[in-house]
Structure formats: structure tokens, C-alpha cells
Design an enzyme around this catalytic site. Structure first.
Site, PDB file in Angstrom:
ATOM      1  N   ASP A  76      -6.266   8.068  26.771  1.00 25.47           N
ATOM      2  CA  ASP A  76      -5.867   6.681  26.716  1.00 25.47           C
ATOM      3  C   ASP A  76      -5.000   6.420  27.941  1.00 25.47           C
ATOM      4  O   ASP A  76      -4.271   7.306  28.379  1.00 25.47           O
ATOM      5  CB  ASP A  76      -5.096   6.442  25.412  1.00 25.47           C
ATOM      6  CG  ASP A  76      -5.009   4.971  25.095  1.00 25.47           C
ATOM      7  OD1 ASP A  76      -5.496   4.163  25.918  1.00 25.47           O
ATOM      8  OD2 ASP A  76      -4.456   4.628  24.046  1.00 25.47           O
ATOM      9  N   ASP A 249     -10.022   6.862  16.598  1.00 24.86           N
ATOM     10  CA  ASP A 249      -8.912   7.800  16.717  1.00 24.86           C
ATOM     11  C   ASP A 249      -7.777   7.263  15.874  1.00 24.86           C
ATOM     12  O   ASP A 249      -7.662   6.048  15.688  1.00 24.86           O
ATOM     13  CB  ASP A 249      -8.431   7.899  18.171  1.00 24.86           C
ATOM     14  CG  ASP A 249      -7.582   6.705  18.564  1.00 24.86           C
ATOM     15  OD1 ASP A 249      -8.150   5.627  18.820  1.00 24.86           O
ATOM     16  OD2 ASP A 249      -6.345   6.826  18.571  1.00 24.86           O
TER      17      ASP A 249
END
Ligand SMILES: [Zn+2]
Length: 354
Positions: A76, A249
Site C-alpha cells: 500500500d 485485506d
């Protein structure tokens, strides 16, 4: 159901990515993750940029080597963390200035820098810097953030990436349907290797979230991976799979695991509770994980009550196994064209605990 190809192997979708923010899925070793069936883990560029620093990981030969995980890694960008954790943040079209939440040091990062960091980490799937807004968010503010996110995504794509490294575009636009539509339109025009639905699970009501996920997943091209960021609970994942999302996630399995909450086929179980004092059954009779094969609820309760670290590890392991098992069952159900049936059966058992 599909297959996502990366430099470190293929991923069957829909998939769940255990979260290893700091280059570790809390309390679990890479070997345990593999035994749980993890195909990919997620790390965070913002956190790793601050500690231990991109240079350390680059010198180590990349994040895969550094953390000893040879399967795919998605990183990320840290956009969300910069907007939620960092102190004194200043955003302009060039990038974002912020103070580290750890030592207060000032940093300025452009979207190009953030791709550079992820290149140094050696990620398989890179996420561009995006501007996240909170809920509720005024429309004019949401629009500026969405347009900036698109501009930053375009600039991110212009940065050279290593061989076979994938870059996703992140759809923002808060809870405004027209902004979400415009964002999808512009990102698909630029073209990415996959698309993420960002800015959900930020405090909005559940039905509003379902609507947005449904809308965006539907608008995105069906033959590209669609990643719903930061969601969530088993029931939310199942709902989102039905909408078309196929990557997920969430910190929930390990965070709850460390608190002694186990996810089971009959719902959530809080292991500290007194009914489990002499309960010698496994956490979940249907589970094949190491914890369930070897330890009783009574023993796990004892570990939590005596603050033994093994307890945190064993329940985290079970939870990760449960999530990955859920995704495996979802994939099987889709392959056999019985997802609706699966959903109904799973949820009735999970919610009624019967
Ligand atoms: Zn288990």
C-alpha cells in the site's frame, strides 16, 4: 474466479491478503502463513519508509528477502496512513508534506517518490499515492481529492517500474456516485493492471458502503482484478465478492486474534469467557489448522488469562487460516456455480451460531 500473475507467482482470486504492515504479519512466521494457505501478503510503504527505511530494505535485497517471504507482496502506498496517522499534514498538487507519527521528522513525498519507494522494496503490486477523505466529507472537498488522486495515479504510471511489477489505480470519490463514476472513467482511460476501491470502511454506514462497492465494482472492467481496500469482516467480504470484488485485506484476523477473539464457522468466539473454562473442544470443530488440531478452548483461555504469548499466536494463526479457508471455499463455490447457495449456508450458520 481468476488468476492474477505476478513476478513471484500466481494468485487465485478472490483472495485475502494477510496484513503485514511492518513487513511481518503480527505474531506469525512466513512458514506459518504458507501453511495457512496465504498466496500473497500486504505491506505498507509509509511504515517501511519511516522504519527501517528504504535504503536498509534495498540493501537487504528487497522486502521479499528481508522478511523471508518468497510469494507475492502488495504494498500500500501509505496514502491512508499519511491521512490518518501522520501529524501536521499539508497536501498540494505536488505531493504531501507530513510529520512522522514516530519521531515528528518532516517529510515531503510526491506520487513519484512513493512509486520509487515501492520499487526499492521490490513489491509485486504497487499502489499509487492517493488522497483519502473521511466520512462524512463535503462534496467539493471529495471532488478535489478525487481529481488529485487521478492526477497522482497518472503521474505514478509514468515512473519506470521493475519487470512485471503491477500498478493498480485507486478509485476515490467518497460516497458520491457521480464522483465515483468519473473517477472510474478517468482511471480506466489511463489503464492500470488492476483497480482498487479506496475510501470505504472509513466510518460510513454499511448500506452506503455496499452501494458504493456495488456501483464501482460494476463499473470497473470485469477482466481486471478489483481490490476492495481494508474490508473486512467475513460477511462483508462475501457481500463484496457478490458485487464483483476479488481482492481483500484487513487487519481483523490478527488484531482480533491478539485480543482472544476467534472467527469460527459458527461466528465469533471470545476465548476469555468463562464458559470455556472446561471446554476441551477445539475453537472450531470444522477447522483443520494447527491450533484446532492440537489445542482446546480451555487451554487457549488459560493462555490468555495468564498472558502467555503463545495464546496470541495460536488464535491469530487460527483466524488467518479461517479467512484463507473462507476464500478457498468461495473460489470453489464460484467454480461450481453455487456461490449464492454457499453464501446462504455460510451466513446462516455464521450468524445463528447454531
Ligand atoms: Zn483453527
Amino acid at each position: 474466479m481468476g488468476k492474477l500473475r505476478t513476478a513471484h507467482g500466481d494468485i487465485d482470486t478472490p483472495c485475502f491478503m494477510p496484513v503485514g504492515t511492518q513487513g511481518t504479519v503480527k505474531t506469525l512466521s512466513p512458514r506459518e502463513l504458507e501453511e495457512c494457505g496465504a498466496q500473497i501478503t500486504l505491506s505498507n510503504a509509509y511504515h517501511l519508509f519511516l522504519r527501517p527505511g528504504r535504503e536498509v530494505i534495498k540493501k537487504a535485497g528487497g522486502l521479499h528477502k528481508f522478511m523471508s517471504w518468497q510469494k507475492p507482496i502488495l504494498t500500500d502506498s501509505g496514502g491512508y496512513q499519511i491521512f490518518s496517522l501522520a501529524l501536521l499534514r499539508k497536501v498540494n498538487d505536488k505531493g504531501v508534506e507530513f510529520q512522522s507519527h514516530i519521531d515528528g521528522l518532516k517529510h515531503f513525498l510526491t506520487p513519484e517518490d512513493v512509486i520509487g519507494i515501492q520499487n526499492d522494496l521490490g513489491s509485486d503490486i504497487l499502489m499509487p499515492l492517493d488522497e483519502c477523505v473521511h466520512y462524512p466529507c463535503a462534496k467539493d472537498h471529495a471532488e478535489i481529492a478525487m481529481k488529485r488522486t487521478v492526477d497522482w495515479a497518472r503521474r505514478s504510471k509514468s515512473v519506470a517500474r521493475g519487470n512485471r511489477r503491477l500498478l493498480f489505480g485507486i478509485v476515490q470519490g467518497a460516497t458520491y456516485e457521480d464522483l465515483r463514476k468519473e473517477c472510474v472513467h478517468q482511471l480506466t482511460d489511463i489503464d492500470f493492471d488492476g483497480f482498487a476501491i479506496g475510501g470505504v470502511s472509513v466510518g460510513e454506514p454499511k448500506n452506503l458502503r455496499y452501494n458504493i462497492v456495488n456501483l464501482v465494482a460494476d463499473l470497473l472492467p470485469q477482466d481486471y482484478p478489483r481490490y476492495l481496500m481494508g474490508v473486512g469482516l467475513a460477511e462483508d467480504i462475501i457481500e463484496a465478492v457478490e458485487s464483483g470484488a476479488d481482492m481483500f485485506d484487513c487487519v481483523v484476523p490478527t488484531r482480533y486474534g491478539r485480543n482472544g477473539s476467534a472467527f469460527t464457522s459458527k461466528g465469533k468466539l471470545t476465548i476469555r469467557n468463562s464458559p470455556y473454562r472446561e471446554d476441551f473442544r477445539p475453537l472450531d470443530i470444522e477447522c483443520g489448522c494447527y491450533t484446532c488440531k492440537n489445542f482446546s478452548r480451555a487451554y487457549l483461555r488459560h493462555l490468555f488469562n495468564t498472558e502467555e504469548i503463545l495464546g496470541l499466536r495460536l488464535v491469530s494463526l487460527h483466524n488467518v487460516y479461517f479467512y484463507l479457508g473462507l476464500m478457498r471455499k468461495i473460489r470453489e463455490a464460484i467454480a461450481q456455480d453455487r456461490f449464492r447457495e454457499f453464501k446462504k449456508d455460510f451466513l446462516s450458520k455464521y450468524n445463528n451460531k447454531g
